[in-house]
Enzyme design. Structure first.
Site, PDB file in Angstrom:
ATOM      1  N   ASP A  12       0.775  -1.061   0.041  1.00 46.52           N
ATOM      2  CA  ASP A  12      -0.132  -0.059   0.083  1.00 46.52           C
ATOM      3  C   ASP A  12       0.807   1.134  -0.070  1.00 46.52           C
ATOM      4  O   ASP A  12       2.070   1.391   0.644  1.00 46.52           O
ATOM      5  CB  ASP A  12      -0.936   0.017   1.396  1.00 46.52           C
ATOM      6  CG  ASP A  12      -2.059   0.877   0.996  1.00 46.52           C
ATOM      7  OD1 ASP A  12      -2.195   1.517   0.114  1.00 46.52           O
ATOM      8  OD2 ASP A  12      -2.931   0.979   2.046  1.00 46.52           O
ATOM      9  N   GLY A  13       0.533   2.396  -0.509  1.00 46.34           N
ATOM     10  CA  GLY A  13       0.963   3.711  -0.688  1.00 46.34           C
ATOM     11  C   GLY A  13       1.773   4.108  -1.803  1.00 46.34           C
ATOM     12  O   GLY A  13       2.376   5.064  -1.719  1.00 46.34           O
ATOM     13  N   HIS A  29       3.789   3.165  -8.535  1.00 47.35           N
ATOM     14  CA  HIS A  29       3.535   1.887  -9.026  1.00 47.35           C
ATOM     15  C   HIS A  29       4.848   1.125  -9.471  1.00 47.35           C
ATOM     16  O   HIS A  29       5.284  -0.062  -9.192  1.00 47.35           O
ATOM     17  CB  HIS A  29       2.501   1.865  -9.911  1.00 47.35           C
ATOM     18  CG  HIS A  29       0.962   1.902  -9.328  1.00 47.35           C
ATOM     19  ND1 HIS A  29       0.718   1.528  -8.062  1.00 47.35           N
ATOM     20  CD2 HIS A  29       0.176   2.797  -9.875  1.00 47.35           C
ATOM     21  CE1 HIS A  29      -0.682   2.036  -7.898  1.00 47.35           C
ATOM     22  NE2 HIS A  29      -0.793   2.954  -8.783  1.00 47.35           N
ATOM     23  N   LEU A 123      12.561 -19.454  -2.960  1.00 48.91           N
ATOM     24  CA  LEU A 123      11.344 -18.803  -2.272  1.00 48.91           C
ATOM     25  C   LEU A 123      10.252 -19.170  -3.040  1.00 48.91           C
ATOM     26  O   LEU A 123      10.282 -19.148  -4.366  1.00 48.91           O
ATOM     27  CB  LEU A 123      11.601 -17.297  -2.383  1.00 48.91           C
ATOM     28  CG  LEU A 123      10.389 -16.258  -1.948  1.00 48.91           C
ATOM     29  CD1 LEU A 123      10.380 -16.314  -0.402  1.00 48.91           C
ATOM     30  CD2 LEU A 123      10.635 -14.838  -2.179  1.00 48.91           C
ATOM     31  N   GLU A 199      -0.771 -13.158  12.436  1.00 52.74           N
ATOM     32  CA  GLU A 199      -0.280 -11.994  13.339  1.00 52.74           C
ATOM     33  C   GLU A 199      -0.047 -10.772  12.307  1.00 52.74           C
ATOM     34  O   GLU A 199       0.341 -11.100  11.202  1.00 52.74           O
ATOM     35  CB  GLU A 199       1.215 -12.289  13.836  1.00 52.74           C
ATOM     36  CG  GLU A 199       1.360 -13.178  14.830  1.00 52.74           C
ATOM     37  CD  GLU A 199       0.425 -13.181  16.339  1.00 52.74           C
ATOM     38  OE1 GLU A 199      -0.024 -11.879  16.398  1.00 52.74           O
ATOM     39  OE2 GLU A 199       0.063 -14.157  16.846  1.00 52.74           O
TER      40      GLU A 199
END
Length: 236
Positions: A12-13, A29, A123, A199
């Site tokens: 976000d942001g 972006h 990953l 969490e």
């Protein structure tokens, strides 16, 4: 320090970050996409095994058309970049969400990327595109209903595990930690089923400024939480 197995991030942001610098939202972006590459590499170095990012939601289609078009162009370019990055870093890439609404060429690039990286052992990187938690649940229910109607399963066979097997994230462990940037404190229809015992960590840092140090802060905060049974937190 205990490293979470699976980290999910709401990116976000980007637009606000660009505006603060007197630049158009699309610039944010582009910079945000570069940050994704950096964090993928740093996450794997830290020992994170699964990283899932919220790149484009089902609600993002409601943004101004020029911004949506720019995001789709960026996505096309990113698929090519990600293919090279995945090969370099042995990264396994998977796209979750309703891909049927994406343009044919984007779906083809996604298919190419997933097939080329499916056997990579580094990953596990999931990109949520045209994704919405409610939409995912509805699609999963429809799959189960169809299975019952065709007789392949009975309604009594519908368990939590059977339901999870119809989700976009089937086969993935639930996130241990959710990070949201730019000081927004909500999950915005992201992984509604999967975040049951996750969490949460919120930071004021906008996504383009998110760094290895910010990721370390999030993991340090995670380590202060009481999680005695992996994804299942002891209550009371």
């Amino acid at each position: 320090m205990k490293i979470p197995q699976h980290v999910a991030i709401i990116l976000d942001g980007n637009g606000r970050w660009a505006k603060s610098k007197g630049m158009p939202r699309n610039y944010g972006h582009v910079q945000g996409a570069k940050t994704v590459e950096v964090i993928c590499e740093e996450a794997y170095k830290m020992g994170i095994q699964y990283l899932t990012v919220y790149a484009f939601s089902t609600e993002n289609w409601n943004r101004p058309q020029d911004e949506v078009d720019a995001l789709m162009k960026l996505l096309r370019n990113y698929m090519q970049t990600c293919l090279k990055t995945a090969a370099k870093n042995n990264m396994c890439v998977r796209v979750i969400g309703d891909k049927s609404k994406l343009d044919d060429d984007i779906r083809s690039r996604i298919d190419e990327l997933e097939k080329a990286t499916v056997n990579n052992t580094g990953l596990h990187f999931q990109i949520a595109l045209n994704y919405g938690g409610r939409d995912e649940i509805i699609r999963a229910i429809r799959k189960l209903v169809a299975q019952v109607e065709e007789g392949s399963i009975k309604k009594e066979d519908i368990t939590e595990q059977a339901f999870e097997n119809t989700l976009d994230t089937y086969g993935l462990p639930e996130p241990d930690l959710l990070i949201r940037t730019c000081n927004e404190m909500r999950i915005s229809n992201f992984l509604l089923w999967q975040l049951a015992y996750t969490e949460f960590y919120f930071t004021e840092t906008a996504w383009p400024d998110f760094s290895k140090e910010e990721l370390e802060k999030a993991i340090e905060s995670y380590n202060k939480r009481d999680r005695k049974f992996g994804n299942i937190k002891e209550e009371g």
